[in-house]
Design a protein around this motif. Structure first.
Motif, PDB file in Angstrom:
ATOM      1  N   ASP A 155       0.811  -1.221   0.000  1.00 51.41           N
ATOM      2  CA  ASP A 155       0.000   0.000   0.000  1.00 51.41           C
ATOM      3  C   ASP A 155       0.844   1.270   0.000  1.00 51.41           C
ATOM      4  OD1 ASP A 155      -2.426  -1.431   0.092  1.00 51.41           O
ATOM      5  OD2 ASP A 155      -2.275  -1.642   2.273  1.00 51.41           O
ATOM      6  N   ALA A 156       2.156   1.129  -0.091  1.00 50.31           N
ATOM      7  CA  ALA A 156       3.052   2.273   0.072  1.00 50.31           C
ATOM      8  C   ALA A 156       3.241   3.036  -1.230  1.00 50.31           C
ATOM      9  CB  ALA A 156       4.404   1.805   0.590  1.00 50.31           C
ATOM     10  N   SER A 157       3.336   4.358  -1.091  1.00 48.69           N
ATOM     11  CA  SER A 157       3.682   5.248  -2.189  1.00 48.69           C
ATOM     12  C   SER A 157       5.053   5.849  -1.885  1.00 48.69           C
ATOM     13  CB  SER A 157       2.630   6.354  -2.319  1.00 48.69           C
ATOM     14  OG  SER A 157       2.938   7.225  -3.395  1.00 48.69           O
ATOM     15  N   VAL A 158       5.968   5.802  -2.858  1.00 53.08           N
ATOM     16  CA  VAL A 158       7.345   6.202  -2.595  1.00 53.08           C
ATOM     17  C   VAL A 158       7.837   7.185  -3.648  1.00 53.08           C
ATOM     18  CG1 VAL A 158       7.779   3.937  -1.572  1.00 53.08           C
ATOM     19  CG2 VAL A 158       8.466   4.368  -3.937  1.00 53.08           C
ATOM     20  N   SER A 159       8.810   8.003  -3.241  1.00 53.60           N
ATOM     21  CA  SER A 159       9.520   8.880  -4.166  1.00 53.60           C
ATOM     22  C   SER A 159      10.976   8.459  -4.210  1.00 53.60           C
ATOM     23  CB  SER A 159       9.418  10.342  -3.733  1.00 53.60           C
ATOM     24  OG  SER A 159      10.172  11.165  -4.605  1.00 53.60           O
ATOM     25  N   PHE A 160      11.458   8.116  -5.419  1.00 53.06           N
ATOM     26  CA  PHE A 160      12.843   7.671  -5.553  1.00 53.06           C
ATOM     27  C   PHE A 160      13.763   8.812  -5.998  1.00 53.06           C
ATOM     28  CE2 PHE A 160      10.599   6.663  -9.506  1.00 53.06           C
ATOM     29  CZ  PHE A 160      11.377   7.305 -10.455  1.00 53.06           C
ATOM     30  N   LEU A 162      25.821  10.815   2.902  1.00 55.52           N
ATOM     31  CA  LEU A 162      25.700  11.060   1.460  1.00 55.52           C
ATOM     32  C   LEU A 162      24.529  10.313   0.834  1.00 55.52           C
ATOM     33  CD1 LEU A 162      29.457  11.091   0.325  1.00 55.52           C
ATOM     34  CD2 LEU A 162      28.030  12.985   1.096  1.00 55.52           C
ATOM     35  N   SER A 163      23.669   9.775   1.683  1.00 60.12           N
ATOM     36  CA  SER A 163      22.438   9.149   1.221  1.00 60.12           C
ATOM     37  C   SER A 163      21.400   9.336   2.321  1.00 60.12           C
ATOM     38  CB  SER A 163      22.635   7.653   0.953  1.00 60.12           C
ATOM     39  OG  SER A 163      22.862   6.945   2.175  1.00 60.12           O
ATOM     40  N   THR A 164      20.147   9.175   1.957  1.00 59.93           N
ATOM     41  CA  THR A 164      19.102   9.244   2.975  1.00 59.93           C
ATOM     42  C   THR A 164      17.935   8.364   2.589  1.00 59.93           C
ATOM     43  OG1 THR A 164      17.674  10.735   4.262  1.00 59.93           O
ATOM     44  CG2 THR A 164      17.949  11.252   1.943  1.00 59.93           C
ATOM     45  N   LEU A 165      17.338   7.775   3.622  1.00 60.19           N
ATOM     46  CA  LEU A 165      16.100   7.031   3.479  1.00 60.19           C
ATOM     47  C   LEU A 165      15.161   7.540   4.560  1.00 60.19           C
ATOM     48  CD1 LEU A 165      15.662   3.255   2.775  1.00 60.19           C
ATOM     49  CD2 LEU A 165      14.110   4.469   4.293  1.00 60.19           C
ATOM     50  N   GLY A 181      10.883  14.653  -6.331  1.00 58.82           N
ATOM     51  CA  GLY A 181      12.081  15.453  -6.407  1.00 58.82           C
ATOM     52  C   GLY A 181      12.320  16.436  -5.282  1.00 58.82           C
ATOM     53  N   ASP A 182      13.605  16.503  -4.888  1.00 54.45           N
ATOM     54  CA  ASP A 182      14.109  17.513  -3.966  1.00 54.45           C
ATOM     55  C   ASP A 182      13.315  17.546  -2.658  1.00 54.45           C
ATOM     56  OD1 ASP A 182      16.172  18.328  -5.790  1.00 54.45           O
ATOM     57  OD2 ASP A 182      14.623  19.317  -6.969  1.00 54.45           O
ATOM     58  N   ILE A 183      13.279  18.700  -2.001  1.00 54.77           N
ATOM     59  CA  ILE A 183      12.728  18.764  -0.651  1.00 54.77           C
ATOM     60  C   ILE A 183      11.228  18.532  -0.605  1.00 54.77           C
ATOM     61  CG2 ILE A 183      12.416  21.269  -0.752  1.00 54.77           C
ATOM     62  CD1 ILE A 183      13.325  19.026   2.306  1.00 54.77           C
ATOM     63  N   TYR A 184      10.523  18.815  -1.702  1.00 62.45           N
ATOM     64  CA  TYR A 184       9.067  18.677  -1.693  1.00 62.45           C
ATOM     65  C   TYR A 184       8.641  17.261  -1.325  1.00 62.45           C
ATOM     66  CZ  TYR A 184       4.224  19.386  -3.255  1.00 62.45           C
ATOM     67  OH  TYR A 184       2.858  19.497  -3.312  1.00 62.45           O
ATOM     68  N   ALA A 185       9.387  16.262  -1.781  1.00 62.64           N
ATOM     69  CA  ALA A 185       9.020  14.874  -1.481  1.00 62.64           C
ATOM     70  C   ALA A 185       9.033  14.605   0.022  1.00 62.64           C
ATOM     71  CB  ALA A 185       9.975  13.923  -2.188  1.00 62.64           C
ATOM     72  N   TYR A 186      10.000  15.166   0.742  1.00 66.35           N
ATOM     73  CA  TYR A 186      10.066  14.959   2.190  1.00 66.35           C
ATOM     74  C   TYR A 186       8.884  15.619   2.903  1.00 66.35           C
ATOM     75  CZ  TYR A 186      14.854  13.427   1.347  1.00 66.35           C
ATOM     76  OH  TYR A 186      15.970  12.765   0.901  1.00 66.35           O
ATOM     77  N   MET A 187       8.456  16.756   2.380  1.00 67.80           N
ATOM     78  CA  MET A 187       7.308  17.420   2.986  1.00 67.80           C
ATOM     79  C   MET A 187       6.017  16.638   2.708  1.00 67.80           C
ATOM     80  SD  MET A 187       8.793  19.873   4.565  1.00 67.80           S
ATOM     81  CE  MET A 187      10.079  18.612   4.756  1.00 67.80           C
ATOM     82  N   LEU A 188       5.906  16.038   1.537  1.00 72.76           N
ATOM     83  CA  LEU A 188       4.769  15.154   1.257  1.00 72.76           C
ATOM     84  C   LEU A 188       4.772  13.962   2.208  1.00 72.76           C
ATOM     85  CD1 LEU A 188       4.791  15.136  -2.657  1.00 72.76           C
ATOM     86  CD2 LEU A 188       3.155  16.322  -1.167  1.00 72.76           C
ATOM     87  N   LEU A 189       5.949  13.442   2.509  1.00 69.69           N
ATOM     88  CA  LEU A 189       6.070  12.357   3.477  1.00 69.69           C
ATOM     89  C   LEU A 189       5.589  12.805   4.849  1.00 69.69           C
ATOM     90  CD1 LEU A 189       7.228   9.548   4.361  1.00 69.69           C
ATOM     91  CD2 LEU A 189       9.390  10.740   4.777  1.00 69.69           C
ATOM     92  N   ALA A 190       6.033  13.979   5.302  1.00 70.04           N
ATOM     93  CA  ALA A 190       5.630  14.481   6.617  1.00 70.04           C
ATOM     94  C   ALA A 190       4.133  14.733   6.683  1.00 70.04           C
ATOM     95  CB  ALA A 190       6.401  15.766   6.943  1.00 70.04           C
ATOM     96  N   GLU A 191       3.528  15.063   5.564  1.00 77.16           N
ATOM     97  CA  GLU A 191       2.087  15.300   5.524  1.00 77.16           C
ATOM     98  C   GLU A 191       1.269  14.012   5.426  1.00 77.16           C
ATOM     99  OE1 GLU A 191       1.199  18.025   2.355  1.00 77.16           O
ATOM    100  OE2 GLU A 191       1.778  19.763   3.559  1.00 77.16           O
ATOM    101  N   VAL A 242      10.936   8.237   1.031  1.00 82.05           N
ATOM    102  CA  VAL A 242      11.756   9.027   0.114  1.00 82.05           C
ATOM    103  C   VAL A 242      13.189   8.542   0.289  1.00 82.05           C
ATOM    104  CG1 VAL A 242      12.524  11.317  -0.593  1.00 82.05           C
ATOM    105  CG2 VAL A 242      10.256  11.028   0.443  1.00 82.05           C
ATOM    106  N   ALA A 243      13.882   8.301  -0.815  1.00 78.63           N
ATOM    107  CA  ALA A 243      15.284   7.884  -0.723  1.00 78.63           C
ATOM    108  C   ALA A 243      16.071   8.522  -1.851  1.00 78.63           C
ATOM    109  CB  ALA A 243      15.412   6.362  -0.785  1.00 78.63           C
ATOM    110  N   GLU A 244      17.305   8.916  -1.538  1.00 73.65           N
ATOM    111  CA  GLU A 244      18.155   9.501  -2.573  1.00 73.65           C
ATOM    112  C   GLU A 244      19.620   9.373  -2.193  1.00 73.65           C
ATOM    113  OE1 GLU A 244      17.852  13.746  -3.157  1.00 73.65           O
ATOM    114  OE2 GLU A 244      17.034  14.018  -1.142  1.00 73.65           O
ATOM    115  N   PHE A 245      20.476   9.648  -3.180  1.00 73.95           N
ATOM    116  CA  PHE A 245      21.919   9.509  -3.020  1.00 73.95           C
ATOM    117  C   PHE A 245      22.616  10.805  -3.419  1.00 73.95           C
ATOM    118  CE2 PHE A 245      20.108   5.371  -3.742  1.00 73.95           C
ATOM    119  CZ  PHE A 245      20.705   4.604  -2.759  1.00 73.95           C
TER     120      PHE A 245
END
Length: 265
Positions: free
Chosen positions: A160-165, A246-249, A194-204, A210-213
């Motif tokens: 059921d998960a929605s993710v941003s890569f 240098l990476s985040t999940l 993309g970019d910071i917006y994805a993290y804010m969508l996660l917080a909401e 969200v994961a990136e390198f």
């Protein structure tokens, strides 16, 4: 990112961070989609505009006046001063969007205490949106009806998960493209917001991961208190509790270990 206990009251720091965001918005929004925007290419082949530089300068001037004993680490002008209390600044996260007239960019302002982000503000003035959080005081966003507290989703299954890569190229350059394909095949929905917006969508509560390198501290520091206070979790890709990997999940918290397991199978 392990210790989230504030060493002192953070209310004045948060109030200052919000004023810094006001000053940043005044600089950046005035230059957005401008026909005479000045663009240069940095040594790492990324772009910098006159708006990036002016925005960081505006933030630094206020901090020099009001927090002269604090350190600063900014994307455009580097680090100086104390690392015990350090303001971490990305004046325009999403410069590539900014210079192409795409409104998905924003200023990121964090205060880290002994290396742990305790205050975070993210402002996306082209969208008319702002988010903030500090340790022990929750995570919030501004609405027409006043501040609204943020909560990550309660989704508890990968199906059921929605993710941003974030970027296929990032994952390929990190040698992680097979894991990205495995992730996309396993979850309900995958997109590159993309970019910071994805993290804010996660917080909401609108995304579960969200994961990136290839990220630096200023790319993610402001998101940490917001995601954490909304109920989520942020680590390096290997699960390390740091912003220097240098990476985040980032996840809604509930699914963090499941994502780590899936991506390291």
């Amino acid at each position: 990112m392990t210790d989230s206990t504030p060493s002192a009251d953070l209310s004045s720091d948060l109030a200052l961070a919000l004023r810094l965001a006001d000053a940043a918005d005044a600089q950046s929004l005035a230059r957005f989609d401008s026909a005479d925007l000045e663009i240069r290419t940095k040594a790492d082949h990324s772009h910098v505009t006159d708006a990036d530089l002016a925005t960081e300068r505006a933030i630094r001037e206020i901090l020099a006046s009001e927090r002269p004993d604090d350190g600063i680490f900014g994307e455009e002008f580097g680090a100086d001063g104390s690392t015990e209390r350090q303001w971490i600044i990305d004046p325009i996260d999403g410069t590539a969007n900014f210079l192409r007239g795409v409104p998905l960019w924003g200023t990121m302002i964090a205060l880290a205490v002994d290396g742990v982000p305790q205050v975070g503000v993210v402002s996306m003035p082209a969208l008319g949106r702002r988010w903030w959080g500090s340790t022990g005081s929750g995570a919030w966003t501004a609405t027409a009806d006043g501040p609204r507290r943020l909560h990550t989703s309660d989704v508890s299954t990968l199906d059921d998960a929605s993710v941003s890569f974030q970027s296929i190229t990032q994952w390929a350059d990190a040698g992680r493209l097979p894991q990205l394909l495995t992730l996309a095949d396993r979850v309900w929905r995958d997109r590159a917001y993309g970019d910071i917006y994805a993290y804010m969508l996660l917080a909401e509560g609108r995304l579960e991961m969200v994961a990136e390198f290839g990220v630096k501290e200023y790319d993610i520091a402001a998101a940490v208190p917001i995601v954490r206070e909304a109920g989520g979790r942020m680590t390096g890709f290997d699960g390390a509790e740091t912003i220097s990997d240098l990476s985040t999940l980032a996840s809604n918290g509930t699914l963090h270990d499941a994502f780590l397991e899936l991506l390291h199978d």
